[in-house]
Design a protein around this motif. Structure first.
Motif, mmCIF file in Angstrom:
data_model
loop_
_atom_site.group_PDB
_atom_site.id
_atom_site.type_symbol
_atom_site.label_atom_id
_atom_site.label_comp_id
_atom_site.label_asym_id
_atom_site.label_seq_id
_atom_site.Cartn_x
_atom_site.Cartn_y
_atom_site.Cartn_z
ATOM 1 N N PRO A 122 0.846 -1.216 0.000
ATOM 2 C CA PRO A 122 0.000 0.000 0.000
ATOM 3 C C PRO A 122 0.866 1.244 0.000
ATOM 4 O O PRO A 122 1.941 1.281 0.589
ATOM 5 C CB PRO A 122 -0.804 -0.148 1.297
ATOM 6 C CG PRO A 122 0.031 -1.024 2.173
ATOM 7 C CD PRO A 122 0.717 -1.981 1.264
ATOM 8 N N GLU A 123 0.428 2.267 -0.747
ATOM 9 C CA GLU A 123 1.168 3.519 -0.819
ATOM 10 C C GLU A 123 1.062 4.255 0.502
ATOM 11 O O GLU A 123 0.139 4.048 1.290
ATOM 12 C CB GLU A 123 0.631 4.391 -1.952
ATOM 13 C CG GLU A 123 0.817 3.762 -3.317
ATOM 14 C CD GLU A 123 0.335 4.693 -4.397
ATOM 15 O OE1 GLU A 123 -0.198 5.762 -4.045
ATOM 16 O OE2 GLU A 123 0.489 4.343 -5.586
ATOM 17 N N GLY A 124 2.042 5.158 0.706
ATOM 18 C CA GLY A 124 2.071 5.924 1.933
ATOM 19 C C GLY A 124 0.970 6.966 1.955
ATOM 20 O O GLY A 124 0.241 7.170 0.984
ATOM 21 N N PRO A 125 0.901 7.689 3.000
ATOM 22 C CA PRO A 125 -0.145 8.727 3.100
ATOM 23 C C PRO A 125 0.117 9.848 2.116
ATOM 24 O O PRO A 125 1.254 10.162 1.786
ATOM 25 C CB PRO A 125 -0.006 9.202 4.556
ATOM 26 C CG PRO A 125 1.401 8.861 4.938
ATOM 27 C CD PRO A 125 1.727 7.601 4.211
ATOM 28 N N ARG A 126 -0.904 10.445 1.625
ATOM 29 C CA ARG A 126 -0.827 11.531 0.662
ATOM 30 C C ARG A 126 -1.072 12.855 1.367
ATOM 31 O O ARG A 126 -1.776 12.920 2.367
ATOM 32 C CB ARG A 126 -1.848 11.344 -0.463
ATOM 33 C CG ARG A 126 -1.617 10.084 -1.281
ATOM 34 C CD ARG A 126 -2.690 9.926 -2.325
ATOM 35 N NE ARG A 126 -2.467 8.737 -3.138
ATOM 36 C CZ ARG A 126 -1.769 8.735 -4.262
ATOM 37 N NH1 ARG A 126 -1.243 9.878 -4.693
ATOM 38 N NH2 ARG A 126 -1.606 7.631 -4.950
ATOM 39 N N ASP A 127 -0.452 13.947 0.760
ATOM 40 C CA ASP A 127 -0.638 15.263 1.345
ATOM 41 C C ASP A 127 -1.887 15.908 0.771
ATOM 42 O O ASP A 127 -2.697 15.266 0.098
ATOM 43 C CB ASP A 127 0.600 16.127 1.083
ATOM 44 C CG ASP A 127 0.896 16.222 -0.400
ATOM 45 O OD1 ASP A 127 0.102 15.660 -1.197
ATOM 46 O OD2 ASP A 127 1.905 16.852 -0.760
ATOM 47 N N GLU A 128 -2.007 17.224 1.021
ATOM 48 C CA GLU A 128 -3.205 17.923 0.566
ATOM 49 C C GLU A 128 -3.285 17.972 -0.953
ATOM 50 O O GLU A 128 -4.368 18.062 -1.518
ATOM 51 C CB GLU A 128 -3.193 19.346 1.134
ATOM 52 C CG GLU A 128 -3.275 19.378 2.665
ATOM 53 C CD GLU A 128 -3.232 20.807 3.177
ATOM 54 O OE1 GLU A 128 -3.068 21.706 2.334
ATOM 55 O OE2 GLU A 128 -3.381 21.011 4.396
ATOM 56 N N GLU A 129 -2.104 17.966 -1.676
ATOM 57 C CA GLU A 129 -2.101 18.004 -3.142
ATOM 58 C C GLU A 129 -2.246 16.628 -3.754
ATOM 59 O O GLU A 129 -2.166 16.494 -4.976
ATOM 60 C CB GLU A 129 -0.802 18.648 -3.635
ATOM 61 C CG GLU A 129 -0.647 20.084 -3.176
ATOM 62 C CD GLU A 129 0.653 20.685 -3.674
ATOM 63 O OE1 GLU A 129 1.422 19.920 -4.304
ATOM 64 O OE2 GLU A 129 0.895 21.878 -3.442
ATOM 65 N N GLY A 130 -2.400 15.594 -2.975
ATOM 66 C CA GLY A 130 -2.570 14.248 -3.513
ATOM 67 C C GLY A 130 -1.265 13.602 -3.932
ATOM 68 O O GLY A 130 -1.271 12.744 -4.809
ATOM 69 N N GLN A 142 6.843 10.944 -4.543
ATOM 70 C CA GLN A 142 6.567 11.883 -5.634
ATOM 71 C C GLN A 142 7.052 13.280 -5.292
ATOM 72 O O GLN A 142 7.572 13.999 -6.140
ATOM 73 C CB GLN A 142 5.068 11.890 -5.938
ATOM 74 C CG GLN A 142 4.556 10.578 -6.534
ATOM 75 C CD GLN A 142 3.059 10.587 -6.725
ATOM 76 O OE1 GLN A 142 2.374 11.484 -6.232
ATOM 77 N NE2 GLN A 142 2.540 9.589 -7.427
ATOM 78 N N ARG A 143 6.901 13.698 -4.029
ATOM 79 C CA ARG A 143 7.405 15.018 -3.641
ATOM 80 C C ARG A 143 8.922 15.084 -3.750
ATOM 81 O O ARG A 143 9.490 16.083 -4.190
ATOM 82 C CB ARG A 143 6.960 15.334 -2.206
ATOM 83 C CG ARG A 143 5.473 15.627 -2.071
ATOM 84 C CD ARG A 143 5.178 16.320 -0.745
ATOM 85 N NE ARG A 143 5.637 15.544 0.403
ATOM 86 C CZ ARG A 143 4.917 14.609 1.018
ATOM 87 N NH1 ARG A 143 3.691 14.342 0.604
ATOM 88 N NH2 ARG A 143 5.404 13.952 2.049
ATOM 89 N N MET A 144 9.624 14.007 -3.363
ATOM 90 C CA MET A 144 11.084 13.998 -3.471
ATOM 91 C C MET A 144 11.527 14.044 -4.929
ATOM 92 O O MET A 144 12.471 14.751 -5.291
ATOM 93 C CB MET A 144 11.646 12.744 -2.791
ATOM 94 C CG MET A 144 13.180 12.678 -2.806
ATOM 95 S SD MET A 144 13.805 11.276 -1.898
ATOM 96 C CE MET A 144 13.152 9.942 -2.897
ATOM 97 N N ARG A 145 10.839 13.294 -5.828
ATOM 98 C CA ARG A 145 11.187 13.311 -7.256
ATOM 99 C C ARG A 145 10.951 14.698 -7.849
ATOM 100 O O ARG A 145 11.737 15.195 -8.661
ATOM 101 C CB ARG A 145 10.369 12.269 -8.007
ATOM 102 C CG ARG A 145 10.783 12.132 -9.472
ATOM 103 C CD ARG A 145 9.919 11.139 -10.219
ATOM 104 N NE ARG A 145 10.016 9.799 -9.660
ATOM 105 C CZ ARG A 145 9.033 9.178 -9.019
ATOM 106 N NH1 ARG A 145 7.867 9.788 -8.857
ATOM 107 N NH2 ARG A 145 9.187 7.959 -8.534
ATOM 108 N N ALA A 146 9.855 15.354 -7.479
ATOM 109 C CA ALA A 146 9.575 16.696 -8.001
ATOM 110 C C ALA A 146 10.592 17.713 -7.505
ATOM 111 O O ALA A 146 10.901 18.686 -8.191
ATOM 112 C CB ALA A 146 8.161 17.117 -7.594
ATOM 113 N N ALA A 147 11.151 17.499 -6.298
ATOM 114 C CA ALA A 147 12.135 18.447 -5.775
ATOM 115 C C ALA A 147 13.501 18.264 -6.418
ATOM 116 O O ALA A 147 14.272 19.216 -6.539
ATOM 117 C CB ALA A 147 12.247 18.285 -4.254
ATOM 118 N N LEU A 148 13.835 17.035 -6.866
ATOM 119 C CA LEU A 148 15.155 16.770 -7.443
ATOM 120 C C LEU A 148 15.201 16.978 -8.942
ATOM 121 O O LEU A 148 16.267 17.247 -9.498
ATOM 122 C CB LEU A 148 15.587 15.332 -7.111
ATOM 123 C CG LEU A 148 15.835 15.036 -5.628
ATOM 124 C CD1 LEU A 148 16.205 13.580 -5.444
ATOM 125 C CD2 LEU A 148 16.935 15.936 -5.067
#
Length: 333
Positions: free
Chosen positions: A86-94, A99-105
């Protein structure tokens, strides 16, 4: 014939007076039905699967489960190690943490200050490498023996002498090439000049310069081809370099013919008035025409009017195609 039917039990005296249920109860060794005594508990009935009752679960989990608690549902068949985590918890942007780490790098965000710092670091690294290399070379020479140093100096001296000799040889070649190029340029210039001169004489190029402008007007047929030819001969003898009559260029191979009362030059009909343009020294050309018994007096006897004018610039622009000789060829001498 054998009878497969089970024989019915015999009706003994002990079974008389008993109900059918009492007859099916087990008996003890004496044949009497076993009944619970005053100090004994009746055994619980054993329920078989499918009889409508629930069978207690086997194993320690069943022992630990409290009575009356609902049994957890069993996992579905095929669910196990192959099922996706199961995937981890998602933030307010889904977006998940990955995914947040990939978008930052990616994509990388590089500022101008970072680029300048990287360039300075590269230059600094290059300088350090050169310094280390020079230091290592100096340390090698510092630790060399005297004989090795003398040999190295001799090799450097020989190499310097060879380079100086090569430089001198290349300078001599450059001087020769410059002289040859100057000679080639001079030869080319002289060739072009000679070509222009020959073109003027052959009538293949236009010409201009000082000279005379002569206009001859006479009654029709009064001036024939022979009188025009005499005038051209006088001008050539006086030094005329380029001659043109009306629109016809006069060269060494030009011929004059009489066609009735008309004059033809190189096969072209020439109409009156005859306008002759000759390039040459006017001080030599004009006296040659005005000598006693010369061209001007001969034409005036035929009732022709001759006007001779000196001009600083005479343009001879009538051209003719160059005739290629059939037999004559250029000679190297």
């Amino acid at each position: 014939m054998n009878d497969d039917r089970t024989p019915e039990p015999e009706d003994t005296g002990a079974d008389r007076g008993r109900t059918p249920e009492e007859r099916t109860e087990p008996r003890n060794g004496t044949g009497a039905a076993q009944r619970p005594g005053p100090g004994r508990q009746p055994l619980p009935e054993e329920k078989t699967p499918g009889s409508g009752g629930e069978r207690p679960a086997d194993g320690p989990a069943a022992a630990d489960a409290p009575s009356g608690a609902p049994t957890p549902p069993a996992p579905a068949p095929g669910a196990g190690a192959d099922a996706p985590a199961p995937e981890g918890p998602r933030d307010e942007e889904g977006m998940t943490g990955r995914q947040r780490m990939r978008a930052a790098l990616w994509p990388p965000r590089v500022s101008r200050a970072q680029l300048i710092a990287a360039l300075l670091l590269c230059v600094l690294g290059l300088g350090l490498a050169i310094q280390v290399r020079s230091t290592s070379d100096a340390s090698v020479l510092r630790g060399a023996r005297q004989e090795d140093l003398v040999r190295i100096l001799d090799e450097i001296g020989d190499q310097t002498q060879r380079l100086q000799d090569e430089q001198q040889r290349l300078e001599e070649q450059r001087t020769e090439l410059e002289n040859s190029s100057d000679q080639a340029e001079e030869a080319r210039r002289q060739t072009e000049q000679k070509e222009q001169q020959l073109g003027v004489l052959a009538g293949t190029v236009a010409a201009e310069g000082p000279g005379l402008s002569i206009t001859v007007s006479a009654p029709q047929g009064a001036v024939d081809a022979y009188k025009l030819l005499d005038a051209i001969q006088e001008l050539r003898a006086a030094g005329a370099e380029a001659i043109q009559i009306n629109d016809v260029r006069v060269v060494a191979g030009t011929f004059f013919t009489q066609d009735g009362d008309r004059v033809r030059i190189d096969g072209q009909r020439v109409e009156q008035p005859f306008r002759i343009r000759a390039i040459g020294d006017p001080q030599d050309l004009e006296p040659a025409l005005n000598i006693p018994g010369g061209v001007v007096q001969s034409l005036e006897k035929e009732q022709a009017t001759v006007a001779v004018t000196r001009e600083e610039k005479i343009v001879v622009d009538a051209l003719r195609a160059a005739d290629r000789p059939d037999y004559a060829r250029s000679s190297p001498q």
